[in-house]
Design a protein around this motif. Structure first.
Motif, PDB file in Angstrom:
ATOM      1  N   UNK A 242     -13.611  -8.216   5.950  1.00 23.92           N
ATOM      2  CA  UNK A 242     -13.928  -7.252   4.773  1.00 23.92           C
ATOM      3  C   UNK A 242     -12.780  -7.794   3.670  1.00 23.92           C
ATOM      4  N   UNK A 243     -11.954  -8.486   3.835  1.00 26.26           N
ATOM      5  CA  UNK A 243     -10.901  -9.161   2.946  1.00 26.26           C
ATOM      6  C   UNK A 243     -11.583 -10.217   2.031  1.00 26.26           C
ATOM      7  N   UNK A 244     -12.533 -10.921   2.747  1.00 31.33           N
ATOM      8  CA  UNK A 244     -13.404 -11.830   2.102  1.00 31.33           C
ATOM      9  C   UNK A 244     -14.062 -11.034   1.134  1.00 31.33           C
ATOM     10  N   UNK A 245     -14.887 -10.053   1.344  1.00 26.70           N
ATOM     11  CA  UNK A 245     -15.575  -9.499   0.476  1.00 26.70           C
ATOM     12  C   UNK A 245     -14.896  -8.723  -0.726  1.00 26.70           C
TER      13      UNK A 245
ATOM     14  N   UNK B  14      -9.061   0.415   4.828  1.00 25.26           N
ATOM     15  CA  UNK B  14      -9.867  -0.261   3.746  1.00 25.26           C
ATOM     16  C   UNK B  14      -9.257   0.021   2.402  1.00 25.26           C
ATOM     17  N   UNK B  15      -8.496   1.046   2.147  1.00 25.72           N
ATOM     18  CA  UNK B  15      -7.828   1.491   0.924  1.00 25.72           C
ATOM     19  C   UNK B  15      -6.643   0.568   1.046  1.00 25.72           C
ATOM     20  N   UNK B  16      -5.858   0.275   1.989  1.00 23.45           N
ATOM     21  CA  UNK B  16      -4.814  -0.541   1.894  1.00 23.45           C
ATOM     22  C   UNK B  16      -5.168  -1.907   1.571  1.00 23.45           C
ATOM     23  N   UNK B  17      -6.466  -2.476   2.292  1.00 22.29           N
ATOM     24  CA  UNK B  17      -6.959  -3.715   1.887  1.00 22.29           C
ATOM     25  C   UNK B  17      -7.241  -3.807   0.339  1.00 22.29           C
ATOM     26  N   UNK B  18      -7.844  -3.009  -0.292  1.00 25.01           N
ATOM     27  CA  UNK B  18      -8.175  -3.030  -1.511  1.00 25.01           C
ATOM     28  C   UNK B  18      -7.002  -3.069  -2.378  1.00 25.01           C
ATOM     29  N   UNK B  19      -5.954  -2.141  -2.036  1.00 28.77           N
ATOM     30  CA  UNK B  19      -4.678  -2.291  -2.768  1.00 28.77           C
ATOM     31  C   UNK B  19      -4.047  -3.556  -2.894  1.00 28.77           C
ATOM     32  N   UNK B  20      -4.014  -4.306  -1.485  1.00 25.72           N
ATOM     33  CA  UNK B  20      -3.515  -5.311  -1.466  1.00 25.72           C
ATOM     34  C   UNK B  20      -4.185  -6.719  -2.367  1.00 25.72           C
ATOM     35  N   UNK B  21      -5.499  -6.519  -1.888  1.00 30.02           N
ATOM     36  CA  UNK B  21      -6.475  -7.776  -2.487  1.00 30.02           C
ATOM     37  C   UNK B  21      -6.496  -7.661  -3.905  1.00 30.02           C
ATOM     38  N   UNK B  22      -6.710  -6.309  -4.426  1.00 30.77           N
ATOM     39  CA  UNK B  22      -6.834  -6.242  -5.971  1.00 30.77           C
ATOM     40  C   UNK B  22      -5.550  -6.153  -6.724  1.00 30.77           C
ATOM     41  N   UNK B  23      -4.668  -6.053  -5.991  1.00 30.13           N
ATOM     42  CA  UNK B  23      -3.314  -6.104  -6.711  1.00 30.13           C
ATOM     43  C   UNK B  23      -3.216  -4.867  -7.515  1.00 30.13           C
ATOM     44  N   UNK B  24      -3.484  -3.659  -7.034  1.00 28.95           N
ATOM     45  CA  UNK B  24      -3.180  -2.450  -7.592  1.00 28.95           C
ATOM     46  C   UNK B  24      -2.067  -1.903  -7.206  1.00 28.95           C
TER      47      UNK B  24
ATOM     48  N   UNK C 291      -9.563   2.324  -8.326  1.00 32.89           N
ATOM     49  CA  UNK C 291     -10.674   1.459  -7.759  1.00 32.89           C
ATOM     50  C   UNK C 291     -11.761   2.252  -7.383  1.00 32.89           C
ATOM     51  N   UNK C 292     -12.856   2.099  -8.093  1.00 34.60           N
ATOM     52  CA  UNK C 292     -14.146   2.782  -7.441  1.00 34.60           C
ATOM     53  C   UNK C 292     -14.548   2.769  -6.139  1.00 34.60           C
ATOM     54  N   UNK C 293     -14.570   3.792  -5.380  1.00 39.42           N
ATOM     55  CA  UNK C 293     -14.885   3.689  -3.820  1.00 39.42           C
ATOM     56  C   UNK C 293     -15.950   4.970  -3.753  1.00 39.42           C
ATOM     57  N   UNK C 294     -17.032   4.501  -2.874  1.00 41.34           N
ATOM     58  CA  UNK C 294     -18.079   5.536  -2.470  1.00 41.34           C
ATOM     59  C   UNK C 294     -18.288   5.578  -0.999  1.00 41.34           C
ATOM     60  N   UNK C 295     -18.458   6.805  -0.594  1.00 47.15           N
ATOM     61  CA  UNK C 295     -18.760   7.094   0.856  1.00 47.15           C
ATOM     62  C   UNK C 295     -20.110   7.622   0.921  1.00 47.15           C
ATOM     63  N   UNK C 296     -20.879   6.826   1.365  1.00 50.69           N
ATOM     64  CA  UNK C 296     -22.396   7.422   1.336  1.00 50.69           C
ATOM     65  C   UNK C 296     -22.556   8.303   2.696  1.00 50.69           C
ATOM     66  N   UNK C 297     -22.838   9.694   2.497  1.00 50.35           N
ATOM     67  CA  UNK C 297     -23.138  10.576   3.750  1.00 50.35           C
ATOM     68  C   UNK C 297     -24.523  10.559   4.233  1.00 50.35           C
TER      69      UNK C 297
END
Length: 934
Positions: free
Chosen positions: A313-316, A341-351, A357-363
């Motif tokens: 996921x980090x690559x993505x 995943x939220x921690x990953x996005x925090x780290x990679x996107x440096x926020x 960061x817009x995130x979606x969960x498809x039910x």
């Protein structure tokens, strides 16, 4: 597919409809209140600043080219600075507020009021401005609140000029005009109803993939996946999306990976202004399983292989740091995954704030079950509710879920868009809409309506939908309003008739061959439609071909099976093969969700045409009988199947068809002539004679009654006599019974005929509102006419106890009860909606006959874990049949009655009501509507 779609009269321009879904500011004649785009052989130049977004620069190039397509003159396109010392006397100035130094200068210099778009999402304005820059006396200034606001403004004008958004994707010719103007007051639009409006390319093999391989590659595709979906393909798609005001894409996924198929894919999406995401099963912008199969290690199971999946996921995330919507994954360890995943996005996107960061969960399917079972997700994550793959939304956000900061949206498959998506708007599910468009073609109209409705839902309501197709037809085909209305009728009927049952699920038993003339009436509807090939003719003719298979003769089945292929070839050779492979998908004889590997012809039987049938040359087929023909023994003629008495036929004055028919046919190769006579003067036969031969195999004879000559129940004998070449004459007697039923003088309502009262739900006698809620008609929905539903939608989505809600009433008259027991069965035909407000609020209706006992029926059972009710799926399930039949038994003697239907839950759509007094026969669409006495 559904879809009776369409538009407002205020959107019509002088020379016909050229724009759909926006107010118009384009004219083709000069006046004191217009600004010249092209006039007297001169085109106003287009000015931008060099610091403008590249995507806006790109759209401005299209804008200039579009003007050339319309007028033959191409405006010059220039980057200029705000320190311009002299310029053209008139110009078109384009730019983004807060980005373009040129626009900033114009606003500062002229004090132009931009407050209506300041800080708004994708809003734009355009207006004529005096002295905007040194040397420029007047300019038409087009300003976007953000990058896409400016892009949408440009393409909005292009559409109004006469360039269809589908000019390349559907080969729509441009409407020409040598003179082109805009009104001085210009055009404007605020923020759209739905923030992210997406399409999803899905199930793209074999059609779209084979087509793209031929048109956009050298035949080899991407190095790692073989996919043809490179940046040449996607830039064509990006342009179309922006022209129809879509802004978000779930890319093709079967054997494809957007991020690795072409290194330019992601960069160009951002450059153009397209927000990228991935489907419900592809988390953190990585195509799964394609990329996992290439680069992953170990099982795709976060419970046992978390680190490898996390690294994947980090690559993505790293390759997608620009504006993206990140899909969250779905499995039973979801809570852990979401946190990681939220921690990953925090780290990679440096926020510092992950909520930015817009995130979606498809039910989708079982994932909805996790949510319903109590799994919580952060408040800022968008909840994307889904449909059942047939266009029925599984659940909408409840009142308690509508204040989430992330909001919610809908993932939807092409179907009857307005009914379901208007409910989404009313329930504030407007953060994201994703439409699964399959191969995109041939869903051009449906795709555009979905996006257009999401762009501005306020323009559309249940009473003006019919104008979208007619306006769309005017724009696409450059035809008159009269012709456009005819095209709209064609498309609306194709949509309705295909929605009765998906064409690939049609079989020989779908429409009754014997009852209510159902099969031949369905076929006659298809035969009545003219058409245009790519957008209209091919869907009509292809659907007609499949519909005819259900009930035509064996030789015609074989011919039509070949014609089905010929239509595919016609499509693929259109425009020198531009759309080759686009109809490669197998499309007939589906038995489960996956496509069969080949189109196969339905099973047929044939009789020996060279040998005469044992009873003789003449065969009589009687309406409503499964018997192969009289005379002669047949298992359907009588219980023992032999030595049967003469057949009997009955009729009453309130049979909707008004007559009965008899088909005189050949029992072999021998020609004959026949006469039809009766021993009663009240029985009328037409035609009363005919001839049958190998070139004329059948003749239909109608029998009607002069009711002024019939009192009570009277009988007659109808005789068919044949003179056969080189054979003795033969004849067949048929008993004919006329029952002259009478109703009281002054009765108004539907009257029983053939032991049935059938009522289209929209044809009510009275309608009673409660607390501002009332039953209203949804034109075009349903299998036969329309549907009714409680309105308005939304609010607190209140429900009622049985008998206390809004009601709608129908008056009817009966002569019989079932087996004379005093009982009747009322079957309500309801659209296959789901329990969209949760399984603790199952869909329901309540019915009362006269002042009798009220009955409520909660007809959609709960389905745990995100599953569907057991009756839902399958080739004979509720979704496949496009109906839920809800029967209730009441006690009601013969005579006049009133049926009262009550709302309980708000999402019910009722199409038809059928009252069985003992004569209802099996059919797919139900009995035709009964005669109404007024």
């Amino acid at each position: 597919m559904v879809l009776h779609l369409i538009l407002l009269g205020l959107l019509v321009v002088t020379d016909g409809v050229r724009a759909i879904g926006q107010s118009t500011c384009v004219a083709f004649k000069s006046s004191s209140s217009t600004f010249s785009i092209v006039s007297n052989g001169k085109a106003a130049p287009v000015l931008l600043s060099a610091d403008e977004w590249p995507g806006v620069q790109r759209a401005a190039t299209d804008f200039a080219s579009d003007i050339q397509q319309v007028t033959g003159l191409k405006p010059t396109l220039s980057n200029v600075t705000s320190s311009l010392t002299s310029g053209p006397s008139t110009a078109i100035i384009v730019g983004t507020l807060g980005k373009s130094s040129l626009i900033n200068e114009v606003v500062n210099r002229t004090k132009l009021d931009v407050s209506s778009i300041q800080g708004q999402w994708e809003a734009f304005m355009a207006t004529e401005v005096s002295n905007p820059l040194p040397g420029v006396k007047s300019a038409y200034v087009i300003i976007g609140a953000d990058k896409r606001g400016t892009i949408f403004a440009l393409y909005d004008h292009s559409e109004q000029f006469g360039v269809s958004p589908w000019y390349w994707w559907a080969d729509v010719p441009t409407t020409k005009s040598s003179e082109l103007f805009v009104t001085s007051s210009g055009c404007s639009h605020g923020s759209p109803t739905v923030q992210y409006r997406a399409i999803f390319l899905n199930d793209e093999q074999p059609a779209l993939q084979n087509w793209a391989m031929e048109k956009f590659t050298n035949g080899t595709g991407a190095a790692l996946t073989g996919s043809p979906f490179n940046h040449f393909f996607y830039t064509k798609l990006f342009e179309l999306m922006l022209r129809i005001k879509a802004n978000y894409l779930w890319p093709a996924m079967w054997s494809s990976a957007f991020g690795i198929d072409d290194a330019q894919n992601q960069a160009l999406a951002d450059w153009w202004g397209i927000v990228m995401g991935t489907s419900h099963e592809e988390p953190i912008m990585r195509s799964t399983p394609v990329e996992w199969d290439l680069f992953g290690s170990g099982p795709w199971d976060y419970g046992v292989n978390a680190q490898n999946i996390y690294n994947f996921w980090v690559v993505g995330a790293n390759r997608s740091k620009t504006l993206r919507i990140f899909s969250q994954s779905a499995c039973e360890v979801q809570a852990i995954i979401v946190s990681d995943q939220r921690q990953l996005l925090t780290d990679v996107l440096n926020v510092s704030d992950i909520t930015t960061v817009t995130q979606v969960w498809t039910l989708y399917k079982e994932v909805e079950g996790y949510y319903e079972d109590g799994m919580t997700v952060p408040d800022d994550v968008i909840l994307l509710w889904t449909d059942d793959n047939y266009g029925n939304v599984r659940r909408y956000p409840l009142v308690s879920e509508r204040n989430r900061t992330g909001g919610s949206g809908v993932y939807y498959h092409v179907d009857y868009t307005y009914e379901q998506m208007s409910a989404a708007v009313a329930r504030d599910a407007v953060r994201i809409w994703v439409l699964n468009v399959g191969d995109l073609k041939p869903y051009e109209l449906h795709t555009e309506f979905f996006i257009t409705y999401g762009w501005d839902a306020s323009l559309w309501n249940r009473n003006n939908l019919d104008t979208f197709v007619s306006s769309w037809a005017q724009r696409e085909f450059d035809i008159s309003i009269q012709d456009a209305t005819e095209v709209a009728d064609i498309i609306a009927n194709v949509t309705r008739w295909n929605a009765r049952r998906k064409p690939e699920l049609l079989n020989s038993t779908t429409y009754s061959l014997t009852n209510y003339r159902e099969a031949e009436n369905a076929l006659a509807g298809w035969e009545s439609l003219p058409a245009f090939f790519q957008l209209v003719h091919h869907p009509v003719q292809a659907s007609y071909t499949l519909a005819n298979i259900a009930n035509d003769y064996a030789t015609q089945v074989m011919n039509l099976f070949q014609q089905d292929y010929d239509l595919e070839v016609d499509y693929h050779t259109l425009l020198n093969g531009k759309w080759d492979h686009m109809m490669d998908q197998t499309h007939v004889m589906y038995y489960y969700w996956q496509q069969p590997m080949a189109n196969t012809m339905p099973f047929i039987t044939m009789v020996q045409p060279k040998k005469q049938a044992l009873p003789g040359a003449m065969r009589i087929a009687i309406e409503g009988s499964l018997a192969l023909g009289s005379p002669g023994d047949n298992m359907y003629d009588c219980e023992q199947g032999y030595s049967c008495p003469n057949p009997s036929v009955s009729i009453d004055p309130f049979v909707p068809a008004g007559n009965r028919f008899f088909d005189v046919g050949a029992g072999g190769p021998t020609p004959f002539t026949f006469t039809a006579t009766s021993n009663a003067s009240w029985l009328k036969l037409s035609p009363a004679k005919g001839s049958i031969s190998p070139s004329s195999l059948e003749q239909r004879v109608f029998a009607s009654v002069d009711w002024s000559q019939v009192t009570g129940v009277e009988s007659a004998v109808l005789t068919f006599a044949a003179n056969v070449q080189d054979q003795p004459p033969m004849s067949q007697d048929i008993n004919f019974v006329a029952n002259h039923t009478l109703i009281p003088s002054g009765f108004k309502g539907f009257v029983e005929g053939d032991g049935t009262v059938s009522i289209e739900a929209a044809h009510a006698a009275r309608n009673t509102s409660v607390d501002g809620l009332t039953w209203v008609e949804l034109p075009g929905i349903g299998r036969t006419l329309s549907g009714i539903t409680p309105w308005p939608r939304g609010g607190d989505d209140r429900n009622f106890t049985a008998g206390s809600g809004p009601s709608i009433e129908y008056d009817f008259y009966t002569f019989n009860t079932q087996n004379q027991t005093g009982n009747i069965t009322v079957t309500t035909y309801v659209s296959p909606s789901l329990n969209g407000l949760g399984d603790d609020r199952p869909l329901a209706i309540a019915i009362q006959i006269d002042s009798g006992a009220l009955q409520a029926n909660y007809f959609v059972p709960p389905a745990s874990g995100g599953n569907l009710p057991p009756q839902w799926d399958g080739n004979d399930g509720w979704a496949a049949n496009s109906i839920i039949s809800v029967p209730m038994v009441f006690t009601a003697s013969s005579g006049a009655h009133t049926l009262k239907l009550f709302m309980i839950e708000p999402s019910v759509v009722v199409q038809k009501i059928v009252i069985d007094t003992g004569g209802v026969l099996p059919s797919y669409l139900g009995p035709p509507e009964s005669i109404y006495m007024s």
